[in-house]
Design a protein around this motif. Structure first.
Motif, mmCIF file in Angstrom:
data_model
loop_
_atom_site.group_PDB
_atom_site.id
_atom_site.type_symbol
_atom_site.label_atom_id
_atom_site.label_comp_id
_atom_site.label_asym_id
_atom_site.label_seq_id
_atom_site.Cartn_x
_atom_site.Cartn_y
_atom_site.Cartn_z
ATOM 1 N N LYS A 187 0.823 -1.168 -0.039
ATOM 2 C CA LYS A 187 -0.022 -0.017 -0.020
ATOM 3 C C LYS A 187 0.822 1.147 0.070
ATOM 4 N N ILE A 188 0.570 2.196 -0.686
ATOM 5 C CA ILE A 188 1.337 3.666 -0.992
ATOM 6 C C ILE A 188 0.359 4.630 -0.337
ATOM 7 N N ALA A 189 0.681 5.479 0.364
ATOM 8 C CA ALA A 189 -0.147 6.664 0.590
ATOM 9 C C ALA A 189 0.649 7.882 0.673
ATOM 10 N N ASN A 190 -0.058 9.023 0.503
ATOM 11 C CA ASN A 190 0.591 10.307 0.671
ATOM 12 C C ASN A 190 1.691 10.582 -0.545
ATOM 13 N N ALA A 191 1.536 9.752 -1.529
ATOM 14 C CA ALA A 191 2.220 10.287 -2.566
ATOM 15 C C ALA A 191 1.847 11.401 -3.704
ATOM 16 N N VAL A 192 2.516 11.618 -4.400
ATOM 17 C CA VAL A 192 2.119 12.696 -5.516
ATOM 18 C C VAL A 192 1.079 11.986 -6.503
ATOM 19 N N PRO A 193 -0.285 12.667 -6.515
ATOM 20 C CA PRO A 193 -1.303 11.932 -7.553
ATOM 21 C C PRO A 193 -0.550 11.605 -8.880
ATOM 22 N N GLY A 194 -0.887 10.366 -9.385
ATOM 23 C CA GLY A 194 -0.324 10.223 -10.671
ATOM 24 C C GLY A 194 1.001 9.346 -10.773
ATOM 25 N N THR A 195 1.638 9.384 -9.613
ATOM 26 C CA THR A 195 2.982 8.756 -9.523
ATOM 27 C C THR A 195 3.018 7.232 -9.839
ATOM 28 N N ARG A 196 3.770 6.686 -10.563
ATOM 29 C CA ARG A 196 3.900 5.600 -11.112
ATOM 30 C C ARG A 196 4.582 4.567 -10.251
ATOM 31 N N VAL A 197 4.255 3.360 -9.799
ATOM 32 C CA VAL A 197 4.987 2.606 -8.882
ATOM 33 C C VAL A 197 5.096 1.223 -9.518
ATOM 34 N N PHE A 198 6.282 0.849 -9.415
ATOM 35 C CA PHE A 198 6.562 -0.597 -10.293
ATOM 36 C C PHE A 198 7.429 -1.557 -9.123
ATOM 37 N N VAL A 199 7.039 -2.684 -9.372
ATOM 38 C CA VAL A 199 7.578 -3.820 -8.370
ATOM 39 C C VAL A 199 8.280 -4.886 -9.722
ATOM 40 N N TYR A 200 9.719 -4.933 -9.385
ATOM 41 C CA TYR A 200 10.608 -5.734 -9.975
ATOM 42 C C TYR A 200 11.101 -6.773 -9.263
ATOM 43 N N THR A 201 11.451 -7.947 -9.893
ATOM 44 C CA THR A 201 12.178 -8.921 -9.321
ATOM 45 C C THR A 201 13.680 -8.327 -9.335
ATOM 46 N N VAL A 202 14.738 -8.962 -8.631
ATOM 47 C CA VAL A 202 16.085 -8.558 -8.500
ATOM 48 C C VAL A 202 16.831 -8.645 -9.786
ATOM 49 N N ASP A 203 16.315 -9.372 -10.637
ATOM 50 C CA ASP A 203 17.057 -9.375 -11.897
ATOM 51 C C ASP A 203 16.402 -8.744 -13.142
ATOM 52 N N GLY A 204 15.496 -7.608 -12.465
ATOM 53 C CA GLY A 204 14.994 -6.686 -13.470
ATOM 54 C C GLY A 204 13.575 -6.820 -14.239
ATOM 55 N N THR A 205 12.788 -8.297 -13.858
ATOM 56 C CA THR A 205 11.558 -8.499 -14.296
ATOM 57 C C THR A 205 10.505 -7.740 -13.562
ATOM 58 N N LEU A 206 9.759 -7.072 -14.631
ATOM 59 C CA LEU A 206 8.486 -6.245 -13.800
ATOM 60 C C LEU A 206 7.524 -7.352 -13.709
ATOM 61 N N LEU A 207 7.146 -7.221 -12.163
ATOM 62 C CA LEU A 207 6.251 -8.189 -11.944
ATOM 63 C C LEU A 207 4.801 -7.345 -11.796
ATOM 64 N N THR A 208 4.605 -6.390 -11.441
ATOM 65 C CA THR A 208 3.408 -5.463 -11.178
ATOM 66 C C THR A 208 3.626 -3.879 -11.325
ATOM 67 N N SER A 209 2.547 -3.089 -11.718
ATOM 68 C CA SER A 209 2.845 -1.758 -11.563
ATOM 69 C C SER A 209 1.419 -0.990 -11.412
ATOM 70 N N SER A 210 1.607 -0.041 -10.781
ATOM 71 C CA SER A 210 0.333 0.958 -10.500
ATOM 72 C C SER A 210 0.420 2.362 -10.546
ATOM 73 N N THR A 211 -0.655 3.238 -10.783
ATOM 74 C CA THR A 211 -0.440 4.708 -10.719
ATOM 75 C C THR A 211 -1.413 5.239 -9.279
ATOM 76 N N THR A 212 -0.699 6.033 -8.754
ATOM 77 C CA THR A 212 -1.532 6.503 -7.479
ATOM 78 C C THR A 212 -2.750 7.360 -7.923
ATOM 79 N N ASP A 213 -3.775 7.313 -7.170
ATOM 80 C CA ASP A 213 -5.063 7.971 -7.464
ATOM 81 C C ASP A 213 -4.900 9.410 -7.055
ATOM 82 N N THR A 214 -5.911 10.297 -7.193
ATOM 83 C CA THR A 214 -5.982 11.591 -7.143
ATOM 84 C C THR A 214 -5.589 12.019 -5.517
#
Length: 99
Positions: A42-69
């Motif tokens: 969970k992410i809170a108090n970020a700048v609205p529209g911030t892109r968040v990415f989760v990767y494995t340590v070898d650089g494979t993208l697992l999931t991503s999201s954008t913070t809401d308003t």
């Protein structure tokens, strides 16, 4: 610097002062909160529209999201366990481990 030696059996307490073994000087506090709760990041108090990415340590993208308003987002991390993952935004990158 003088060298001092003691038998290890005689040492009751050993304290290191001013040691930074990782050489990481700290992360600038932005006010954004990251919480790993169960199967969600969970992410809170970020700048609205911030892109968040989760990767494995070898650089494979697992999931991503954008913070809401409100600057909040929830990323499902079900199925990820027992390994280290990298969370990246435009302002911070850090590692998490889901047990």
């Amino acid at each position: 610097m003088d060298e001092v030696s003691y038998p290890s059996a005689d040492v009751l307490k050993l304290t290191y002062v001013n040691v930074n073994p990782t050489n990481i000087n700290g992360i600038e506090r932005s006010g954004t909160l990251y919480s790993l709760i169960g199967d969600e990041l969970k992410i809170a108090n970020a700048v609205p529209g911030t892109r968040v990415f989760v990767y494995t340590v070898d650089g494979t993208l697992l999931t991503s999201s954008t913070t809401d308003t409100q600057g909040c987002s929830t990323l499902p991390i079900a199925g990820m366990s027992g390994s280290v993952y990298v969370v990246k935004t435009s302002s911070v990158t850090f590692k998490i481990r889901k047990l």
